[in-house]
Design an enzyme around this catalytic site. Sequence first.
Site, PDB file in Angstrom:
ATOM      1  N   LYS A   1      58.222  48.214  -1.095  1.00 37.62           N
ATOM      2  CA  LYS A   1      56.928  47.793  -0.068  1.00 37.62           C
ATOM      3  C   LYS A   1      55.389  47.554  -0.995  1.00 37.62           C
ATOM      4  O   LYS A   1      54.666  46.794  -0.289  1.00 37.62           O
ATOM      5  CB  LYS A   1      57.044  48.832   0.780  1.00 37.62           C
ATOM      6  CG  LYS A   1      58.078  48.825   1.683  1.00 37.62           C
ATOM      7  CD  LYS A   1      57.774  47.971   3.071  1.00 37.62           C
ATOM      8  CE  LYS A   1      58.763  47.974   4.013  1.00 37.62           C
ATOM      9  NZ  LYS A   1      58.529  47.054   5.105  1.00 37.62           N
ATOM     10  N   ARG A  19      67.326  57.010   6.279  1.00 42.36           N
ATOM     11  CA  ARG A  19      67.787  55.709   6.998  1.00 42.36           C
ATOM     12  C   ARG A  19      67.311  54.579   6.142  1.00 42.36           C
ATOM     13  O   ARG A  19      66.433  53.701   6.700  1.00 42.36           O
ATOM     14  CB  ARG A  19      67.545  55.662   8.458  1.00 42.36           C
ATOM     15  CG  ARG A  19      68.125  54.764   9.077  1.00 42.36           C
ATOM     16  CD  ARG A  19      67.212  54.275  10.406  1.00 42.36           C
ATOM     17  NE  ARG A  19      66.056  53.972  10.132  1.00 42.36           N
ATOM     18  CZ  ARG A  19      65.786  52.499   9.900  1.00 42.36           C
ATOM     19  NH1 ARG A  19      66.696  51.846   9.751  1.00 42.36           N
ATOM     20  NH2 ARG A  19      64.605  52.226   9.524  1.00 42.36           N
ATOM     21  N   GLU A  27      58.207  55.059   6.059  1.00 41.72           N
ATOM     22  CA  GLU A  27      59.078  54.066   5.884  1.00 41.72           C
ATOM     23  C   GLU A  27      60.805  54.847   5.812  1.00 41.72           C
ATOM     24  O   GLU A  27      60.941  55.684   5.179  1.00 41.72           O
ATOM     25  CB  GLU A  27      58.954  53.297   4.542  1.00 41.72           C
ATOM     26  CG  GLU A  27      59.675  52.047   4.169  1.00 41.72           C
ATOM     27  CD  GLU A  27      59.356  51.023   5.282  1.00 41.72           C
ATOM     28  OE1 GLU A  27      60.291  50.303   5.800  1.00 41.72           O
ATOM     29  OE2 GLU A  27      58.078  50.944   5.709  1.00 41.72           O
ATOM     30  N   ASP A  28      61.565  54.067   6.580  1.00 38.50           N
ATOM     31  CA  ASP A  28      62.968  54.173   6.706  1.00 38.50           C
ATOM     32  C   ASP A  28      63.437  56.096   6.957  1.00 38.50           C
ATOM     33  O   ASP A  28      64.195  56.453   6.186  1.00 38.50           O
ATOM     34  CB  ASP A  28      63.727  54.016   5.396  1.00 38.50           C
ATOM     35  CG  ASP A  28      63.636  52.342   5.326  1.00 38.50           C
ATOM     36  OD1 ASP A  28      63.436  51.906   6.406  1.00 38.50           O
ATOM     37  OD2 ASP A  28      64.253  51.893   4.532  1.00 38.50           O
ATOM     38  N   TYR A  71      62.809  42.702  -2.736  1.00 40.54           N
ATOM     39  CA  TYR A  71      62.717  43.364  -1.779  1.00 40.54           C
ATOM     40  C   TYR A  71      64.198  42.904  -1.136  1.00 40.54           C
ATOM     41  O   TYR A  71      65.129  42.802  -1.565  1.00 40.54           O
ATOM     42  CB  TYR A  71      61.568  43.297  -0.798  1.00 40.54           C
ATOM     43  CG  TYR A  71      61.406  44.533   0.146  1.00 40.54           C
ATOM     44  CD1 TYR A  71      61.252  45.786  -0.158  1.00 40.54           C
ATOM     45  CD2 TYR A  71      61.680  44.282   1.911  1.00 40.54           C
ATOM     46  CE1 TYR A  71      60.985  46.730   0.475  1.00 40.54           C
ATOM     47  CE2 TYR A  71      61.713  45.202   2.571  1.00 40.54           C
ATOM     48  CZ  TYR A  71      61.381  46.510   2.060  1.00 40.54           C
ATOM     49  OH  TYR A  71      61.320  47.935   2.801  1.00 40.54           O
ATOM     50  N   ASN A  92      69.001  44.229   8.634  1.00 45.14           N
ATOM     51  CA  ASN A  92      69.212  43.766   7.134  1.00 45.14           C
ATOM     52  C   ASN A  92      70.136  44.894   6.542  1.00 45.14           C
ATOM     53  O   ASN A  92      70.510  46.154   7.008  1.00 45.14           O
ATOM     54  CB  ASN A  92      67.676  44.121   6.385  1.00 45.14           C
ATOM     55  CG  ASN A  92      66.901  43.134   6.862  1.00 45.14           C
ATOM     56  OD1 ASN A  92      67.196  42.077   6.745  1.00 45.14           O
ATOM     57  ND2 ASN A  92      65.633  43.508   7.273  1.00 45.14           N
ATOM     58  N   ASP A 146      56.347  51.440   9.760  1.00 43.70           N
ATOM     59  CA  ASP A 146      56.694  49.739   9.706  1.00 43.70           C
ATOM     60  C   ASP A 146      57.789  49.397  10.399  1.00 43.70           C
ATOM     61  O   ASP A 146      58.088  48.466  11.119  1.00 43.70           O
ATOM     62  CB  ASP A 146      56.892  49.319   8.226  1.00 43.70           C
ATOM     63  CG  ASP A 146      57.046  47.953   8.047  1.00 43.70           C
ATOM     64  OD1 ASP A 146      56.092  47.184   8.488  1.00 43.70           O
ATOM     65  OD2 ASP A 146      57.591  47.487   7.217  1.00 43.70           O
ATOM     66  N   ASP A 147      58.826  50.499  10.504  1.00 42.86           N
ATOM     67  CA  ASP A 147      60.145  50.100  10.986  1.00 42.86           C
ATOM     68  C   ASP A 147      59.867  50.148  12.640  1.00 42.86           C
ATOM     69  O   ASP A 147      60.600  49.579  13.371  1.00 42.86           O
ATOM     70  CB  ASP A 147      61.119  51.285  10.815  1.00 42.86           C
ATOM     71  CG  ASP A 147      61.416  51.534   9.458  1.00 42.86           C
ATOM     72  OD1 ASP A 147      61.872  50.526   8.608  1.00 42.86           O
ATOM     73  OD2 ASP A 147      60.973  52.712   9.034  1.00 42.86           O
TER      74      ASP A 147
END
Length: 591
Positions: free
Chosen positions: A210, A192, A282-283, A139, A447, A305-306
């Site tokens: 993930k 993203r 996610e993203d 990851y 990150n 999650d973000d």
Amino acid sequence: MESTLKEMRVGASVLDMDPKSTVGGGVEDVYGEDRATEDLLVTPWTISVASGYTLLRDPQHNKGLAFTEKERDAHYLRGLLPPAIISQQLQEKKLLKTIRQYQLPLQKYTAMMELEERNERLFYKLLIDNVEELLPVVYTPTVGEACQKYGSIFKRPQGLYISLKEKGKVLDVLKNWPRKSIQVIVVTDGERILGLGDLGCQGMGIPVGKLALYTALGGIRPSACLPVTIDVGTNNEELLNDEFYIGLKQRRATGQVYYELLHEFMTAVKQNYGEKVLIQFEDFANHNAFELLAKYGTTHLVFNDDIQGTASVVLAGLLSALKLLGGNIADHTFLFLGAGEAGTGIAELIALEMSRQTKVPLEETRKMIWLMDSKGLIVSSRKDSLQHFKKPWAHEHEPVKGLLDAVQAVKPTVLIGTSGVGRTFTKEVIEAMVFYNEKPIILALSNPTSHSECTAEEAYSWTKGKAIFASGSPFAPVEYEGQVFYPGQSNNTYIFPGLGLGLVMSGAIRVHDDMLLAAAEALSGQVTEEHFSKGLIYPPLCNIRKISAHIAALVATKAYELGLATRLPRPANLVKLAESCMYSPTYRNYR
């Protein structure tokens, strides 16, 4: 957070639903994957009983040279393997030695993914037993480079690709996935990816990574995990001009076309897998992430999650830091550099925790939290031009452009970076933080490592060892004037695997903010005096499965208290239940 989304939903809440629930929760362990089935004899079923060459090519059941003499006879493996019989422990030792010989992180990543494709249990055994060493490989930060080069390293499908070509056929696409009892889906549209921007279809590395962590760290069975990429195109010119790009070569679809495809996907998932499948967004870019979470939060078991996972793990770190500093969270003033999904999500959960502790209305506790975006401090004079998710943070203050000026104006005790821009916590900014605070809390969360707002070494040296520091990506211990400091990693992997396990094992049908608070409290509770003595505000990742079990238990407890759990009757010991239903990578003995 729920309150912000509630405004977007025009008043609806996950607790405003009709009380429709079904007794159940969880999925039957037909493949013998849980810890509780380690000592049982299992049959290596695929469509039929796998044997011979087919068995060796089935990653779920392949054991390589660990097949016993009896198994080689029973499953027609004679002659297909060299005569040596090697234990899983020795296989693991050999592979770890091989991986350590690679110089480049991407080489290690590729080696791990190839292992997963040929021997699933050995992959997870290696990852679970060496999590601190291999987590950065599978990851962040390595997965970012893997996504950038995903077209070049792509060998075989690891999830489902749902593009605009499949519009009107999404349910049929879901039915093409060979495993039917799905509990967790991680889905991205690739717009993203980490701090790297629009990577289109190549964002698949994120859902794959993930879900590997859902299994390794949270014990969700691999057979119950489904990575999905929604491909609506990309605005990345480099990818559009790349002859080897694996996605749709068109500009990213927006508006009605985009939301129709997402709605078809969400509807099809519920139709195919039922009410209790967890869908993790996610993203996604800010403008879609909040909209999707608000829209489906009352109809599906969804989690971003973000926005939510990051918020929970950061809150856990702050609760731990307060044990070092004393006082409570309402005694502090917060300044965020970055007002996107992560920044606003963290800010809202902190404000909610303040409100719960002090019984002060949420609108008041928000005033202790300041956010900055690319245009400067978010203040009331900018309110008309702000995106909806930023408006709650527009406080009365004159405009402030630079971060150093904002620190001097607000005098925060906690500085949090979620900007995605590296080296923005300059020496002057850090020195200003220590000027106003004896022990400033500095969280550089962006990150990958190159995008971190400052390094651990910079934080400790510029504050003369006074900072309480954590980052999003890992940093090595830092020695300053004879003292060794151990930087914490505010990594979402602490939260989402345990949260997911708690939702699955309780048969939860919705996610509520109280579950996120429970997860943060459970994580903070795992930080011991020994950890505090090293300056750590997070427990070591080597204990992550134990941590996830405790998080799962508290999340499940909250699901039962809120009436959102469907596994009835409620189990007596939820920690033991969590531990017993965790996936175990130990090889099974075949009949």
